[in-house]
Design a protein around this motif. Structure first.
Motif, PDB file in Angstrom:
ATOM      1  N   VAL A  28       0.818  -1.222   0.000  1.00  0.00           N
ATOM      2  CA  VAL A  28       0.000   0.000   0.000  1.00  0.00           C
ATOM      3  C   VAL A  28       0.849   1.268   0.000  1.00  0.00           C
ATOM      4  O   VAL A  28       0.346   2.350  -0.305  1.00  0.00           O
ATOM      5  CB  VAL A  28      -0.992   0.044   1.189  1.00  0.00           C
ATOM      6  N   LEU A  29       2.139   1.145   0.308  1.00  0.00           N
ATOM      7  CA  LEU A  29       3.006   2.317   0.389  1.00  0.00           C
ATOM      8  C   LEU A  29       3.778   2.591  -0.895  1.00  0.00           C
ATOM      9  O   LEU A  29       4.466   3.607  -0.987  1.00  0.00           O
ATOM     10  CB  LEU A  29       3.987   2.161   1.555  1.00  0.00           C
ATOM     11  N   VAL A  30       3.655   1.735  -1.895  1.00  0.00           N
ATOM     12  CA  VAL A  30       4.385   1.925  -3.151  1.00  0.00           C
ATOM     13  C   VAL A  30       3.941   3.239  -3.797  1.00  0.00           C
ATOM     14  O   VAL A  30       2.753   3.465  -4.022  1.00  0.00           O
ATOM     15  CB  VAL A  30       4.158   0.742  -4.115  1.00  0.00           C
ATOM     16  N   GLY A  31       4.897   4.123  -4.039  1.00  0.00           N
ATOM     17  CA  GLY A  31       4.614   5.395  -4.695  1.00  0.00           C
ATOM     18  C   GLY A  31       4.005   6.462  -3.803  1.00  0.00           C
ATOM     19  O   GLY A  31       3.555   7.497  -4.306  1.00  0.00           O
ATOM     20  N   ILE A  32       4.012   6.267  -2.493  1.00  0.00           N
ATOM     21  CA  ILE A  32       3.380   7.227  -1.570  1.00  0.00           C
ATOM     22  C   ILE A  32       4.066   8.587  -1.654  1.00  0.00           C
ATOM     23  O   ILE A  32       5.279   8.686  -1.706  1.00  0.00           O
ATOM     24  CB  ILE A  32       3.405   6.695  -0.110  1.00  0.00           C
ATOM     25  N   LYS A  33       3.264   9.632  -1.690  1.00  0.00           N
ATOM     26  CA  LYS A  33       3.745  11.009  -1.601  1.00  0.00           C
ATOM     27  C   LYS A  33       3.241  11.562  -0.274  1.00  0.00           C
ATOM     28  O   LYS A  33       2.068  11.396   0.075  1.00  0.00           O
ATOM     29  CB  LYS A  33       3.192  11.869  -2.737  1.00  0.00           C
ATOM     30  N   PRO A  46      -5.565  15.330  -4.785  1.00  0.00           N
ATOM     31  CA  PRO A  46      -4.138  15.088  -5.011  1.00  0.00           C
ATOM     32  C   PRO A  46      -3.869  14.703  -6.461  1.00  0.00           C
ATOM     33  O   PRO A  46      -4.691  14.060  -7.099  1.00  0.00           O
ATOM     34  CB  PRO A  46      -3.814  13.943  -4.057  1.00  0.00           C
ATOM     35  N   PRO A  47      -2.688  15.081  -6.981  1.00  0.00           N
ATOM     36  CA  PRO A  47      -2.359  14.781  -8.374  1.00  0.00           C
ATOM     37  C   PRO A  47      -2.015  13.319  -8.631  1.00  0.00           C
ATOM     38  O   PRO A  47      -2.011  12.875  -9.775  1.00  0.00           O
ATOM     39  CB  PRO A  47      -1.164  15.678  -8.673  1.00  0.00           C
ATOM     40  N   SER A  48      -1.712  12.560  -7.567  1.00  0.00           N
ATOM     41  CA  SER A  48      -1.389  11.140  -7.738  1.00  0.00           C
ATOM     42  C   SER A  48      -1.826  10.386  -6.492  1.00  0.00           C
ATOM     43  O   SER A  48      -2.049  10.976  -5.437  1.00  0.00           O
ATOM     44  CB  SER A  48       0.114  10.951  -7.984  1.00  0.00           C
ATOM     45  N   LEU A  49      -1.960   9.091  -6.622  1.00  0.00           N
ATOM     46  CA  LEU A  49      -2.312   8.217  -5.503  1.00  0.00           C
ATOM     47  C   LEU A  49      -1.190   7.221  -5.304  1.00  0.00           C
ATOM     48  O   LEU A  49      -0.575   6.795  -6.282  1.00  0.00           O
ATOM     49  CB  LEU A  49      -3.612   7.475  -5.790  1.00  0.00           C
ATOM     50  N   PRO A  50      -0.901   6.836  -4.090  1.00  0.00           N
ATOM     51  CA  PRO A  50      -1.435   7.317  -2.817  1.00  0.00           C
ATOM     52  C   PRO A  50      -0.807   8.648  -2.416  1.00  0.00           C
ATOM     53  O   PRO A  50       0.324   8.954  -2.768  1.00  0.00           O
ATOM     54  CB  PRO A  50      -1.054   6.213  -1.837  1.00  0.00           C
ATOM     55  N   TRP A  51      -1.582   9.431  -1.664  1.00  0.00           N
ATOM     56  CA  TRP A  51      -1.162  10.764  -1.221  1.00  0.00           C
ATOM     57  C   TRP A  51      -1.492  10.894   0.264  1.00  0.00           C
ATOM     58  O   TRP A  51      -2.627  10.674   0.670  1.00  0.00           O
ATOM     59  CB  TRP A  51      -1.930  11.822  -2.000  1.00  0.00           C
ATOM     60  N   ARG A  78      -6.320   4.107  -3.537  1.00  0.00           N
ATOM     61  CA  ARG A  78      -7.153   3.418  -4.539  1.00  0.00           C
ATOM     62  C   ARG A  78      -8.324   2.666  -3.917  1.00  0.00           C
ATOM     63  O   ARG A  78      -9.283   2.338  -4.596  1.00  0.00           O
ATOM     64  CB  ARG A  78      -6.275   2.484  -5.359  1.00  0.00           C
ATOM     65  N   SER A  79      -8.234   2.375  -2.630  1.00  0.00           N
ATOM     66  CA  SER A  79      -9.338   1.725  -1.918  1.00  0.00           C
ATOM     67  C   SER A  79      -9.359   2.242  -0.485  1.00  0.00           C
ATOM     68  O   SER A  79      -8.343   2.733   0.027  1.00  0.00           O
ATOM     69  CB  SER A  79      -9.171   0.199  -1.912  1.00  0.00           C
ATOM     70  N   ASP A 121     -14.674  12.001  -4.737  1.00  0.00           N
ATOM     71  CA  ASP A 121     -15.216  10.635  -4.712  1.00  0.00           C
ATOM     72  C   ASP A 121     -14.129   9.567  -4.636  1.00  0.00           C
ATOM     73  O   ASP A 121     -14.371   8.410  -4.958  1.00  0.00           O
ATOM     74  CB  ASP A 121     -16.130  10.368  -5.913  1.00  0.00           C
ATOM     75  N   ARG A 122     -12.932   9.942  -4.204  1.00  0.00           N
ATOM     76  CA  ARG A 122     -11.847   8.975  -4.034  1.00  0.00           C
ATOM     77  C   ARG A 122     -11.876   8.434  -2.610  1.00  0.00           C
ATOM     78  O   ARG A 122     -12.198   9.152  -1.669  1.00  0.00           O
ATOM     79  CB  ARG A 122     -10.492   9.619  -4.293  1.00  0.00           C
ATOM     80  N   PRO A 123     -11.482   7.166  -2.423  1.00  0.00           N
ATOM     81  CA  PRO A 123     -11.390   6.618  -1.067  1.00  0.00           C
ATOM     82  C   PRO A 123     -10.315   7.362  -0.273  1.00  0.00           C
ATOM     83  O   PRO A 123      -9.266   7.715  -0.811  1.00  0.00           O
ATOM     84  CB  PRO A 123     -10.978   5.166  -1.292  1.00  0.00           C
TER      85      PRO A 123
END
Length: 138
Positions: A28-33, A46-51, A78-79, A121-123
């Motif tokens: 779940v932490l891959v790519g976290i900003k 946010p411009p990307s997920l996860p944020w 994403r969820s 409407d994002r989780p």
């Protein structure tokens, strides 16, 4: 003359969490900003997920050296499950006895609460932690 000056605790938390979360192996932490700003995504989110947003909700300062700051952690993901897991990991890291330089520990105020962002409407999930920090001496 030396003078104790309050520090920006939200920025200390961001600087602590960025490397700590990046070093972990949880998917779940891959790519976290991690930021003190939501970002400039096309829908206002946010411009990307996860944020992970780090925001200050309350602040006290015990003269001359100790600050206590309530930090709100909000994660868009994403969820809802992934958002709650991410916020839970960040919360746990901040509650360690000495989570990072300048921080002296923390206590949870609320655990991870999931839901949908009413604007995008994002989780997302949110939690709050009271962290303690040392003032700087100038």
């Amino acid at each position: 003359m030396t003078l104790p000056v309050p520090v920006d605790v939200a920025e200390l938390v961001v600087r602590a969490l960025r490397p700590q979360l990046a070093a972990r192996q949880e998917p779940v932490l891959v790519g976290i900003k991690v930021s003190t700003q939501v970002g400039t995504g096309p829908d206002g989110g946010p411009p990307s997920l996860p944020w992970l947003l780090v925001a200050e909700d309350g602040h006290t300062w015990t003269w001359p050296a100790l600050q206590r700051v309530v930090i709100r952690l909000t994660c868009w993901h994403r969820s809802e499950h992934a958002a709650k897991a991410t916020v839970g990991l960040a919360l746990a890291l901040l509650c360690l006895p000495a989570p990072a330089s300048g921080l002296t520990g923390g206590e949870p105020v609320t655990g991870p609460l999931g839901g949908l962002d009413p604007h995008t409407d994002r989780p997302l999930a949110t939690a709050a932690v009271a962290v303690r920090a040392r003032s700087t001496i100038c």
